[in-house]
Design an enzyme around this catalytic site. Structure first.
Site, short mmCIF file in Angstrom:
data_model
loop_
_atom_site.label_atom_id
_atom_site.label_comp_id
_atom_site.label_asym_id
_atom_site.label_seq_id
_atom_site.Cartn_x
_atom_site.Cartn_y
_atom_site.Cartn_z
N HIS A 185 0.81 -1.10 -0.10
CA HIS A 185 0.21 -0.04 0.22
C HIS A 185 0.76 1.38 -0.09
O HIS A 185 0.16 2.26 0.46
CB HIS A 185 -1.09 0.08 1.32
CG HIS A 185 -2.12 -1.09 0.96
ND1 HIS A 185 -2.37 -1.77 2.46
CD2 HIS A 185 -2.54 -1.78 -0.13
CE1 HIS A 185 -3.24 -2.62 1.72
NE2 HIS A 185 -3.43 -2.85 0.67
N ASP B 264 -5.91 -1.04 -4.21
CA ASP B 264 -5.95 -2.62 -3.79
C ASP B 264 -7.49 -2.66 -3.68
O ASP B 264 -8.02 -3.86 -3.58
CB ASP B 264 -5.17 -2.58 -2.57
CG ASP B 264 -5.06 -4.01 -1.98
OD1 ASP B 264 -5.35 -5.05 -2.85
OD2 ASP B 264 -4.99 -4.30 -0.81
#
Ligand code: ADP
Ligand code: SF4
Length: 691
Positions: free
Chosen positions: A174, A267
């Site tokens: 991330h 994501d």
């Protein structure tokens, strides 16, 4: 029922280092806004996942040192020995149901401003911190800082072992953790052995993984959670280049590769922007370069898609966050051959929004999420009915459908009347708008459940008035009649109806969903709602050839969708469609094919030609309730015990709120509720001083 043999592969055990997962379902780490602040809620929620059959149940991110304090977000932490006990509670809850508990150790490095700990943030280089643009900088770590970091990470892994965890997730995902900051040449311009070549930039992550394996690898599985692509082309990590090279260089190191794309907005893309399994293209190479098991996410809710991902050699385990929130019993339902009972995630990211707002997370599809401990709500079980009452539910939108479903499950006799030809209310209407088709799952799951219930009858094209209700003979009435968008511009910024905003010049989202259209040419979408509807109207109308200007008092289009991780995607889509976006502007009047606007900062007046499409606020459809209220004596004569408004008819809000209110109504029917009490369990903490 037994499961279909084509799903057998999902239930084959798999060895992950020194531990064995009983099946292929891995609840990946996910935020939930409970964590360290509401540990009882967090523990019960995680335990529910294990009860539902997930072989591995992971924590959300777990900060392991105050040099990366995640405040104001609410995650777990493992800073010191005193943090062990509540995490041990989670491990126990998971173990009780035969699951493996995993902890995700995270240090957010240069991202976080350390608002609570007041420690100076650290990172690979001197950089201003990223979250919230705090006026704080992360200082560049020297070699001693790196040694300190490694020691702290190792200690945290040992504490995790003490807590009872079976696995450690070492996180480099991330674009939000120290190892990913070291890996990125955007963030890392060091000239020592931790910067420069890929091998050097990867050194930090490799060392942390090696330390963890050395500390606990004999008895705990070590998972590498790694983003292989940042979805920003050559400006970031790409799976075809350094993403692949990095995995190749560490291929056999961890016990499991949990791979995905970065950042979180990419994501956890909503269904508006990505389909099930969309990460496969990015991660498919991983299994070709390692002999270790591989997992990925991709909002998998269909068992066939899961089996296919394994059979095609993309993954060994199905990772899931949102599908496990929407249905904690997803694995069990597949195992027991109850596919029609699966409550599929709709990909709306309300769960992420609540967590981003530092509040205990909630779910549109699963109203019990976050209420497992606080209200004692089990996602699959309800208490049986407490009387032989007959309940009339008016309106089959998300609130009415969920009320009828949960009342039916309790065993009540239920009649559900809907004025339209079809069920679903707003979800049926909204799921026909661009890219929102997955929202129809809110309707479809409930219709499927109700169809199997003899005690619930549904009637379509049955618009009920007050007389119909009084004559019907039900004991309890739930009015789930929904709401309607205003057409006059009133909302947050405009407090009195706009001059000239009449039915010819102003088309509300309801008008548009009913198929009405402004004259061809230009439209001004006035978005004072700030969630999805304004941008969806702009998307639809631009797609139909209108010249669209989107005017909003907000700082950007759909400002609230920052929380659902959609804002950037929405803005890009509208700009790609040629929509003109005017933030910090308001509509001041509506004329014949001209809309007067005002710049809210400078006061400058401007105009755009066209018709107004105001997306500002809704009013409850509560006329039926008002009429019944005036007929008190007749209500008494009809022996009606209660009349309640639920969902948008009571307070227009999200679909999640409508489902929740419908569910709550059903749970609370015939229960004694103290109207002045707190409607859920809370905890009183022992005070160190003065308590
Ligand atoms: P919510 O989100 O609260 O469920 P919706 O607007 O989605 O609200 O759904 C309300 C439903 O109630 C709609 O399908 C609408 O057609 C139906 N409805 C409204 N008034 C009546 C009525 N008088 N009789 C039967 N159905 C009604
Ligand atoms: Fe899925 Fe929406 Fe529930 Fe999140 S809130 S789990 S995205 S249905």
């Amino acid at each position: 029922m037994t499961r279909d043999s084509r799903f057998d592969i999902l239930f084959e055990p798999i060895k992950i280092g020194p531990v064995t997962a009983k099946n292929r379902f891995y609840q990946v780490p996910h935020c939930n806004g409970m964590g360290r602040l509401y540990p009882d809620s967090m523990i019960a929620m995680r335990g529910m996942k294990a009860e539902g059959g997930w072989a591995i149940v992971a924590t959300e991110q777990c900060d392991f040192h105050p040099s990366a304090d995640v405040t104001p977000f609410t995650e777990t932490k493992l800073w010191a020995d005193q943090d062990i006990s509540y995490l041990a509670g989670m491990c126990n809850a998971v173990h009780q149901h035969g699951g493996l508990a995993a902890v995700e150790l995270v240090h957010n490095g240069q991202d976080t401003g350390n608002l609570y700990s007041r420690e100076v943030p650290i990172g690979p280089a001197h950089r201003p911190v990223t979250w919230h643009n705090h006026p704080v900088q992360a200082r560049a770590m020297d070699l001693k800082d790196i040694q300190d970091y490694r020691r702290r990470h190792r200690k945290a892994a040992l504490r995790a072992k003490q807590a009872g965890f079976d696995m450690v997730v070492v996180y480099a995902g991330h674009d939000g953790a120290m190892p990913s900051h070291f890996l990125s040449s955007r963030h890392n311009q060091r000239t020592d052995e931790y910067g420069g070549s890929l091998e050097n930039r990867l050194r930090f992550y490799r060392e942390i993984l090696e330390d963890t394996l050395d500390a606990v690898g004999d008895c705990m599985g070590v998972i590498a959670r790694f983003a292989v692509d940042e979805m920003m082309g050559a400006d970031g990590l790409e799976w075809q280049h350094e993403g692949r090279d990095a995995i190749e260089m560490m291929a056999e190191l961890p016990d499991l590769w949990d791979v995905n794309v970065s950042n979180w907005d990419n994501d956890s893309m909503t269904s508006r922007f990505a389909v099930e399994g969309y990460q496969e293209d990015y991660v498919a190479f991983v299994k070709q370069v390692t002999s270790k098991p591989v997992a990925t996410v991709g909002r998998y809710t269909s068992p066939d898609a899961m089996v296919s991902a394994i059979r095609r050699g993309i993954v060994d385990m199905i990772g899931a966050a949102r599908p496990s929130i929407a249905d904690p019993f997803l694995p069990k339902k597949i195992e027991e051959g109850r596919l029609e009972d699966i409550r599929e995630c709709i990909g709306c990211n309300i769960c992420a929004a609540w967590s981003n707002l530092s509040a205990p997370s909630r779910c549109t599809q699963n109203p019990t999420f976050g209420e497992e401990w606080r209200k004692g709500w089990h996602p699959e079980q309800v208490t049986p009915k407490a009387s032989d009452s007959h309940v009339l539910v008016v309106g089959a939108g998300p609130a009415g459908l969920e009320a009828a479903h949960a009342l039916g499950k309790r065993g009540y006799k239920v009649t559900l009347a809907e004025s339209r030809k079809e069920a679903g209310g707003r979800v049926t209407r909204e799921s026909a708008l661009p890219s929102l088709n997955a929202w129809a799952r809110v309707r479809d799951y409930r219709l499927g459940q109700i169809a199997a219930m003899d005690n619930v009858q549904m009637y379509f094209e049955s618009e009920l008035g007050a007389d119909d209700i009084l004559e019907f003979g039900a004991d309890h009435i739930a009015l789930a009649t929904g709401s309607i968008w205003r057409r006059d511009g009133v909302g947050r910024a405009v407090r009195e109806p706009l001059t000239g905003a009449n039915a010819e010049r102003s088309f509300s989202p309801d008008d548009i969903m009913d198929g009405r259209r402004p004259p061809k040419g230009s439209v001004v979408v006035f978005d004072d709602d700030h969630y999805y509807m304004g941008s969806v109207m702009a998307d639809l109308l631009a797609g139909e050839g209108y010249q669209v200007t989107l005017v909003t008092p907000g700082l950007c289009v759909g400002s609230w969708t920052e929380y659902t991780l959609e804002q950037g995607h929405i803005e890009k889509r509208l700009l790609d469609l040629g929509v003109e976006i005017l933030p910090r502007h308001c509509v001041s009047a509506v004329g014949d094919s001209v809309i007067k606007l005002v710049n809210l900062v400078t006061g400058e007046q401007l105009e755009r030609s066209g018709t107004l499409v105001p997306v500002t606020m809704r009013l409850p459809n509560d006329q039926l309730y008002e009429s019944l209220d005036t007929l008190n004596a007749r209500v008494e004569d009809a022996n009606i015990k209660s009349i309640r408004r639920i969902g948008d008819c009571y307070g227009p809000a999200t679909i999640a709120a409508a489902v929740y209110e419908g569910h709550r109504y059903a749970r609370e029917l015939d229960a004694k509720i103290d109207p002045d009490g707190v409607p859920f369990k809370t905890v009183t903490y022992d005070l160190a001083l003065g308590g």
